[in-house]
Design an enzyme around this catalytic site. Structure first.
Site, PDB file in Angstrom:
ATOM      1  N   ARG A  57       0.862  -1.187   0.000  1.00 30.51           N
ATOM      2  CA  ARG A  57       0.000   0.000   0.000  1.00 30.51           C
ATOM      3  C   ARG A  57       0.894   1.231   0.000  1.00 30.51           C
ATOM      4  O   ARG A  57       1.770   1.389   0.864  1.00 30.51           O
ATOM      5  CB  ARG A  57      -0.918   0.041   1.225  1.00 30.51           C
ATOM      6  CG  ARG A  57      -2.071   1.049   1.060  1.00 30.51           C
ATOM      7  CD  ARG A  57      -2.911   1.197   2.314  1.00 30.51           C
ATOM      8  NE  ARG A  57      -2.171   1.858   3.366  1.00 30.51           N
ATOM      9  CZ  ARG A  57      -2.095   1.434   4.633  1.00 30.51           C
ATOM     10  NH1 ARG A  57      -2.719   0.324   4.994  1.00 30.51           N
ATOM     11  NH2 ARG A  57      -1.393   2.098   5.525  1.00 30.51           N
TER      12      ARG A  57
ATOM     13  N   GLU B  24       4.384   7.250   2.788  1.00 29.94           N
ATOM     14  CA  GLU B  24       5.229   6.075   2.986  1.00 29.94           C
ATOM     15  C   GLU B  24       4.745   4.957   2.091  1.00 29.94           C
ATOM     16  O   GLU B  24       3.637   5.009   1.527  1.00 29.94           O
ATOM     17  CB  GLU B  24       5.220   5.610   4.445  1.00 29.94           C
ATOM     18  CG  GLU B  24       3.853   5.182   4.952  1.00 29.94           C
ATOM     19  CD  GLU B  24       3.854   4.821   6.428  1.00 29.94           C
ATOM     20  OE1 GLU B  24       4.938   4.835   7.041  1.00 29.94           O
ATOM     21  OE2 GLU B  24       2.781   4.528   6.964  1.00 29.94           O
TER      22      GLU B  24
ATOM     23  N   ASN C  65       4.208   0.792   2.237  1.00 32.58           N
ATOM     24  CA  ASN C  65       4.074  -0.294   3.208  1.00 32.58           C
ATOM     25  C   ASN C  65       4.244  -1.638   2.529  1.00 32.58           C
ATOM     26  O   ASN C  65       3.570  -1.919   1.528  1.00 32.58           O
ATOM     27  CB  ASN C  65       2.689  -0.234   3.867  1.00 32.58           C
ATOM     28  CG  ASN C  65       2.425   1.106   4.529  1.00 32.58           C
ATOM     29  OD1 ASN C  65       2.818   1.341   5.654  1.00 32.58           O
ATOM     30  ND2 ASN C  65       1.768   2.006   3.803  1.00 32.58           N
TER      31      ASN C  65
ATOM     32  N   SER D 171      -3.029  -3.001   6.062  1.00 39.62           N
ATOM     33  CA  SER D 171      -4.343  -3.256   6.664  1.00 39.62           C
ATOM     34  C   SER D 171      -5.436  -2.407   6.027  1.00 39.62           C
ATOM     35  O   SER D 171      -5.180  -1.514   5.223  1.00 39.62           O
ATOM     36  CB  SER D 171      -4.285  -2.979   8.172  1.00 39.62           C
ATOM     37  OG  SER D 171      -3.865  -1.656   8.412  1.00 39.62           O
TER      38      SER D 171
ATOM     39  N   LYS E 145      11.817   3.098   6.243  1.00 35.48           N
ATOM     40  CA  LYS E 145      11.840   4.541   5.997  1.00 35.48           C
ATOM     41  C   LYS E 145      13.198   4.986   5.451  1.00 35.48           C
ATOM     42  O   LYS E 145      13.291   5.924   4.664  1.00 35.48           O
ATOM     43  CB  LYS E 145      11.529   5.301   7.288  1.00 35.48           C
ATOM     44  CG  LYS E 145      10.240   4.912   8.001  1.00 35.48           C
ATOM     45  CD  LYS E 145       9.016   5.236   7.206  1.00 35.48           C
ATOM     46  CE  LYS E 145       7.752   5.087   8.043  1.00 35.48           C
ATOM     47  NZ  LYS E 145       7.560   3.718   8.570  1.00 35.48           N
TER      48      LYS E 145
ATOM     49  N   LYS F  22      11.000  10.735  11.293  1.00 32.98           N
ATOM     50  CA  LYS F  22      10.423   9.393  11.250  1.00 32.98           C
ATOM     51  C   LYS F  22      11.483   8.353  11.605  1.00 32.98           C
ATOM     52  O   LYS F  22      12.574   8.369  11.042  1.00 32.98           O
ATOM     53  CB  LYS F  22       9.886   9.080   9.848  1.00 32.98           C
ATOM     54  CG  LYS F  22       8.702   9.928   9.411  1.00 32.98           C
ATOM     55  CD  LYS F  22       8.200   9.455   8.053  1.00 32.98           C
ATOM     56  CE  LYS F  22       6.921  10.169   7.639  1.00 32.98           C
ATOM     57  NZ  LYS F  22       6.383   9.633   6.371  1.00 32.98           N
TER      58      LYS F  22
ATOM     59  N   GLU G 263       6.533   0.894  12.436  1.00 32.71           N
ATOM     60  CA  GLU G 263       5.214   0.860  11.823  1.00 32.71           C
ATOM     61  C   GLU G 263       4.152   0.942  12.915  1.00 32.71           C
ATOM     62  O   GLU G 263       4.423   0.719  14.085  1.00 32.71           O
ATOM     63  CB  GLU G 263       5.029  -0.442  11.033  1.00 32.71           C
ATOM     64  CG  GLU G 263       6.118  -0.689   9.991  1.00 32.71           C
ATOM     65  CD  GLU G 263       6.132   0.327   8.876  1.00 32.71           C
ATOM     66  OE1 GLU G 263       5.099   0.965   8.627  1.00 32.71           O
ATOM     67  OE2 GLU G 263       7.194   0.502   8.252  1.00 32.71           O
ATOM     68  N   GLY G 264       2.912   1.283  12.494  1.00 33.48           N
ATOM     69  CA  GLY G 264       1.787   1.172  13.407  1.00 33.48           C
ATOM     70  C   GLY G 264       1.274   2.468  13.998  1.00 33.48           C
ATOM     71  O   GLY G 264       0.304   2.466  14.727  1.00 33.48           O
TER      72      GLY G 264
ATOM     73  N   ARG H 273      -8.094   7.266   4.740  1.00 32.36           N
ATOM     74  CA  ARG H 273      -8.147   7.441   6.191  1.00 32.36           C
ATOM     75  C   ARG H 273      -8.176   8.938   6.474  1.00 32.36           C
ATOM     76  O   ARG H 273      -7.381   9.699   5.922  1.00 32.36           O
ATOM     77  CB  ARG H 273      -6.933   6.803   6.872  1.00 32.36           C
ATOM     78  CG  ARG H 273      -6.935   5.293   6.822  1.00 32.36           C
ATOM     79  CD  ARG H 273      -5.655   4.721   7.363  1.00 32.36           C
ATOM     80  NE  ARG H 273      -4.517   5.147   6.555  1.00 32.36           N
ATOM     81  CZ  ARG H 273      -3.251   4.837   6.823  1.00 32.36           C
ATOM     82  NH1 ARG H 273      -2.963   4.127   7.894  1.00 32.36           N
ATOM     83  NH2 ARG H 273      -2.271   5.240   6.039  1.00 32.36           N
TER      84      ARG H 273
END
Length: 529
Positions: A134, A153, A155, A160, A331, A412, A416-417, A504
């Site tokens: 993604r 970014e 992924n 998800s 990253k 950064k 992740e998360g 999102r």
């Protein structure tokens, strides 16, 4: 190119009665159609008996049509790029390794790299990689007022909300069909609600890997987190694989796999012990390992958890992702890709990729999606680590530049998360306390400036008495584009697809963007001109 749409007038005005009706329609539709989370609990039950709807926006969020099309077009190039990065051991060793790269100062990355290096030395049993990807973007307002898309970014592990974002897009179409959104905006027309088929698309990538493995009766292993609340974003993939491809799934945590997983020493087949009620032999063969966990350090609390990860990696099963592909999503890799000549190496080098090379136009389109970024450890040429500063304990050029531009930056780490970044005013004090040896683990990135807009955000209460009233807020929306790639082997071919999208949306004052961590809500696209 600029958009004629006025983002500041969004969302449209509704009466209290209209707002209440739409909220009722939306909430009941979410519950009826599986737009769900498990409610918070100290310990999730083995058999769930209750659920709440996932957080969502009441309106879709406007996004310029030409930039939406561009983001989807870019995904094919990004799929190829990250596949080639994952196949370049030398590059990953230099950028992410524990001898030269990020793994020297990041223990989590170092542990993964060292395990992967040992497995390479021993000889990997499976040359193929599967990536479910993604790429995330924000709209960016250029100095002349034009809009562009800038990548936040890329992924490569446990991407998800593919399934739930398809469901929220369907929810917004349902509200249009039932209420017309009370004719509150001329933009709210059926043709401006793009189709979203993430479930079919992502499942097709997993099925592609399973078929490449080629063993009848093998299963796909979902490696999941204990107490997972987001199961309703995972189960639809399981159902699609079963219904469309007759592929069965087994779900296990790292702790469970430590007891059940084994790799045949002669064939490298990965087997999972199971009840003889499931399989008379007492085990199932695994074709594909799909990680919905394993991307954060706390998921490896003991050395045994790394041992389990490396056991799976050693097997003949196709991994989604391999450790190499997980490292490629770092990253630090994103930052190195902005350096001169790096993209060209991966996309246009005929000596490496022959007829598979891409055009200069492909490279330039990718570059247009980059924001300026640099490592805190770089020297004044902005390419090489500042070794003298590292030895002397003085500040690197990258740190000094970050101090000077702090109010326009985000720092950064390789995490992740959500909830890990450092923004604006907090940067200077953070740099004051950052040990010199840890600077290599951080990158500085110029902030993206989205247009001003808004929406109604709806979060479920955890009890019947808690309010679900929509909250009107100034918002920022992030577009994610999904894709998959199956690649590797002697010819390093890459088979890839772009398969869908998500949005999102968060309050303007929230710096982080994770839905699962409570910062954002799920949303969908309204195409505008």
């Amino acid at each position: 190119m600029t958009s004629s749409f006025d983002f500041t007038i969004w969302p449209p005005t509704l009466t209290n009665s209209q707002l209440e009706t739409l909220t009722l329609l939306a909430s009941t539709s979410a519950l009826a159609n599986g737009l769900l989370y498990l409610p918070p609990a100290e310990k999730q039950p083995n058999i769930p008996s209750a659920a709440i709807h996932a957080p969502f926006s009441l309106f879709p969020s406007p996004f310029p049509r030409y930039l939406f099309d561009k983001a989807r077009r870019l995904q094919n190039t990004y799929n190829i790029l990250y596949a080639r990065i994952a196949m370049d051991d030398e590059f990953l060793d230099k950028v992410m390794g524990a001898e030269e790269g990020l793994g020297k100062v990041d223990d989590f990355i170092g542990q993964l790299w060292r395990g992967w290096k040992q497995l390479r030395d021993d000889g990997l049993a499976q040359p193929l990689h599967l990536g479910l990807f993604r790429s995330d973007y924000l709209l960016h307002t250029e100095s002349g007022g034009d809009l562009s898309i800038k990548q936040v970014e890329f992924n490569t592990i446990s991407v998800s909300f593919g399934c739930l974002s398809q469901k929220v897009a369907a929810l917004h179409r349902y509200l249009l069909q039932t209420s017309g959104y009370y004719q509150s905006s001329p933009s709210l027309r059926k043709e401006n609600f793009p189709s979203n088929q993430n479930i079919v698309g992502l499942a097709s990538g997993l099925a592609e890997a399973h078929n490449a493995y080629g063993v009848v009766g093998a299963r796909i292993l979902f490696v999941v987190q204990p107490g997972e609340r987001n199961i309703f974003d995972q189960r639809p993939l399981e159902y699609q694989l079963l219904e469309e491809y007759s592929i069965q799934i087994i779900r296990q945590t790292f702790d469970e796999l430590a007891e059940t997983a084994s790799v045949d020493p002669s064939t490298s087949i990965l087997r999972i012990a199971c009840s003889r009620d499931i399989e008379p032999s007492g085990f199932v063969e695994i074709s594909t390992v799909y990680y919905r966990s394993g991307y954060m350090p706390h998921e490896y609390p003991t050395s045994g958890h790394y041992t389990t990860r490396f056991l799976l990696e050693r097997s003949k099963a196709i991994k989604c992702p391999t450790i190499a592909l997980q490292l490629a999503g770092g990253k630090k890799v994103q930052e190195v890709l902005t350096q001169p000549g790096v993209l060209e190496r991966f996309l246009t080098d005929e000596t490496r990729y022959g007829k598979g090379v891409l055009s200069v136009e492909n490279v330039n389109e990718l570059k247009e999606s980059f924001m300026s970024m640099w490592g805190l450890d770089v020297g004044e040429d902005m390419l090489l680590p500042d070794l003298e500063a590292t030895v002397a304990g003085t500040e690197h050029y990258g740190v000094r530049k970050a101090r000077k531009a702090a109010l326009s930056l985000v720092l950064k780490p390789q995490r992740e998360g959500g909830g890990n970044n450092v923004y604006k005013e907090a940067i200077k004090s953070f740099l004051d306390n950052l040990p010199p040896q840890e600077r290599q683990a951080w990158i500085a990135m110029e902030l993206i400036h989205p247009p001003e807009t808004g929406n109604y955000l709806i979060r479920a209460g955890t009890t019947q008495s808690e309010s679900q009233a929509p909250v009107k807020a100034e918002t920022v929306s992030e577009l994610g584009i999904y894709g998959w790639a199956l690649f590797g082997g002697l010819n390093k071919n890459v088979k890839e697809r772009e398969v869908g999208w998500l949005v999102r949306t968060k309050g303007k004052d929230s710096d982080e963007g994770g839905v699962a961590t409570g910062f954002s809500v799920l949303d969908s696209v309204l195409l505008v001109d």
